[in-house]
Enzyme design. Structure first.
Site, PDB file in Angstrom:
ATOM      1  N   LYS A 185       3.480   8.720  -1.133  1.00  0.00           N
ATOM      2  CA  LYS A 185       2.702   7.610  -1.671  1.00  0.00           C
ATOM      3  C   LYS A 185       3.102   7.309  -3.115  1.00  0.00           C
ATOM      4  CE  LYS A 185      -2.246   6.324  -1.960  1.00  0.00           C
ATOM      5  NZ  LYS A 185      -3.606   6.858  -1.695  1.00  0.00           N
ATOM      6  N   SER A 206      -6.553   4.022   0.971  1.00  0.00           N
ATOM      7  CA  SER A 206      -5.482   3.433   0.184  1.00  0.00           C
ATOM      8  C   SER A 206      -4.075   3.897   0.570  1.00  0.00           C
ATOM      9  CB  SER A 206      -5.704   3.745  -1.307  1.00  0.00           C
ATOM     10  OG  SER A 206      -5.642   5.140  -1.560  1.00  0.00           O
ATOM     11  N   SER A 257      -9.084   7.810   2.065  1.00  0.00           N
ATOM     12  CA  SER A 257      -7.756   7.203   1.891  1.00  0.00           C
ATOM     13  C   SER A 257      -6.643   7.861   2.694  1.00  0.00           C
ATOM     14  CB  SER A 257      -7.371   7.193   0.415  1.00  0.00           C
ATOM     15  OG  SER A 257      -8.056   6.164  -0.252  1.00  0.00           O
TER      16      SER A 257
END
Length: 542
Positions: free
Chosen positions: A127, A208, A232
């Site tokens: 990420k 996210s 997330s």
């Protein structure tokens, strides 16, 4: 993180018929035709590594069928064909220009008789809020940090390199880990644009860790790393039909990760199977002098979580099911009942419990804590970063200056409300934090103890919603992330089935450092159900 009940109205209280509509989103005919052609091409069966596992990749390299370089190149080509063009999933924000060089080095080691372990030569996507000391930026999806080249690897990235993994690239995310606006669209960032759901392109991937959920699901990699504050990892894992593990806070270090909350943040593995997620979980544990909370994991973490993989692990287990999630969407309900019957058939006892009703007590206090900790943590990170902004105040000003690019769809109310907060010595912060820990941990620990439970379960989330850049996300009435998120306890989600072509995940969570037991239960369920379905990149609902 996923913007939760502290921003929207309570998820259970806001159930309406429109919440569960699964009809088509608006889309032009040209886009439909393009997506249909690309979907057909993507699913023509031409990709050599489709649904491959880590053990298969290792076997390929051992036998000489593929080198790490060849595997890495195949994934790079797949990203170009599927992510950047084709269906245009937009899950990878940038690929690593050094990926093939790393792969070559791992091939040379293998040729010399050195294999570091199960991640040797395996490409991994991470990420874009995790520092890598290389040619890639670490931006949290923000154009304000588009030039932020980290001077040092995050602790977990250093562990990845030690394990012999190939850093393939960075994944797109909800900008600032979805802690920017009350009406943001999950998977959108000013630097990366909107990530799309690989099952139905008009649907949202959740966030996210949107790109880290989409990429392994779409076979752009075998493994990805996401981060979670509240939902997330588990939400995008559920909605993209993969396995996600949110570890106990402290099992993995957070140093070198752009923060929201030092009491709730953690990175974690995202993969297509429980086995592969367990392998990645094992490799990145460790005490980090730069993250004090990791000291709590000493003597509690495991060097190899794959030893818990037992297809018979459900035998004799007592598992609580969240009572409020037994009825909601009729097709999710049917999947849930099928799942509960399967768990029983494998020797588990199911007990109805109530956990979520207590979470409403801390929805406001959770938000309060996150605002204080976000301001404190982000200011510390930005002060040392190489981007254009050095504080949260600078970031707010930057976004206003470049509003047409930074905020074309939604604004930055959460950034502004966080900046208005004081420091961590504030009475408001201390009282909210104490309440969060007391309510969340006492609730879970009490329910587990009073019912002699090994874990608590339920649907992770409902079906994905249509991506809406104007109005933001439309979460369903399900959402089993807050208890484990606020308490800092572990949570694993596994595919439970499909509703109208969209994946639904099934969650198990427990108390601190029970990852091994949860992996055992999740693996036994996975092996008995085999619910993972590869995406077909449909342009609209079928």
């Amino acid at each position: 993180m996923k913007r939760r009940t502290f921003i929207k109205n309570g998820s259970l209280a806001s159930l309406t018929l429109s919440t569960f509509i699964l009809g088509s989103c608006n889309q032009t005919s040209t886009t439909k035709e393009t997506a249909t052609t690309a979907a057909t091409s993507a699913e023509s069966g031409e990709f050599a590594l489709n649904e491959v596992t880590l053990s298969q990749l290792q076997q390929y390299m051992k036998e000489g069928k593929y080198t790490s370089r060849a595997i890495t190149q195949l994934y790079l080509d797949r990203i170009q064909a599927i992510d950047k063009s084709g269906p245009k999933l937009n899950s990878v924000i940038e690929t690593n220009p050094d990926a093939l060089t790393i792969a070559d080095a791992m091939d040379q080691e293998r040729k010399a008789g050195k294999v570091r372990g199960p991640l040797h030569g395996i490409p991994v996507l991470i990420k874009d809020n995790i520092d890598t000391a290389d040619k890639m930026a670490t931006s949290a999806g923000s154009i304000a940090l588009a030039d932020n080249k980290a001077a040092k690897d995050a602790f977990i990235v250093a562990k990845l390199r030690e394990a012999g993994a190939v850093l393939l690239g960075k994944t797109n995310l909800s900008e600032w880990a979805n802690f920017r606006s009350t009406r943001s669209s999950s998977g959108w960032s000013s630097r990366g644009g909107q990530t799309n759901n690989p099952y139905i392109l008009q649907r949202n991937p959740c966030g996210s860790s949107s790109g880290s959920g989409v990429a392994p699901s779409a076979n752009l990699c075998a493994l990805a790393i996401g981060t979670e504050t509240d939902g997330s990892i588990t939400c995008p894992a559920s909605i993209n039909g993969i396995v996600g593990i949110k570890p106990t806070v402290g099992l993995w270090s957070r140093s070198g990760i752009i923060p929201i909350s030092h009491t709730q943040d953690t990175a974690g593995p995202m993969a297509r199977t429980v086995t592969d997620a367990a392998i990645l979980l094992s490799a990145l544990t460790g005490v980090d002098a730069e993250d004090a909370v990791t000291q709590e994991s000493e003597g509690k973490s495991q060097s190899d979580y794959t030893r818990f993989l037992d297809a018979n692990a459900l035998q004799g287990k007592r598992i609580g099911v969240e009572k409020s999630f037994l009825k909601g969407h009729e097709e999710v309900d049917a999947l849930l009942q099928k799942t509960l019957e399967l768990l029983k058939s494998k020797g588990a006892t199911i007990v109805e419990v109530e956990v979520m009703k207590h979470m409403g007590e801390i929805s406001d206090s959770e938000y309060t804590v996150l605002q204080y900790e976000f301001k404190d943590g982000l200011n510390r990170y930005l002060a040392k970063a190489n981007g254009q902004v050095k504080s949260l105040k600078d970031l707010i000003a930057f976004n206003k200056q470049y509003e047409d690019k930074a905020m074309p769809y939604f604004k930055q109310e959460i950034l502004e409300s966080s900046e208005a907060k004081g420091d961590l010595n504030s009475k408001e912060y201390k009282e909210a934090l104490a309440k969060n820990k007391r309510v969340s941990r006492n609730t879970i620990d009490t329910v587990l103890k009073e019912n002699s439970l090994d874990a608590i379960c339920g649907p992770t989330y409902g079906p994905s919603w249509c991506t809406d850049l104007i109005n933001g996300d439309h979460f369903s009435g399900y959402g089993l992330t807050s208890p484990s998120a606020v308490s800092g306890y572990p949570h694993i989600t596994v595919p439970m089935g499909m509703v109208k072509g969209l994946p639904i995940g099934f969650s198990f969570f427990s108390t601190a450092y029970r990852e091994g037991e949860l992996i055992a239960i999740a693996y036994a369920y996975e092996q008995a159900s085999k619910n993972r379905v590869a995406p077909t990149f449909q342009p609209v609902a079928v």
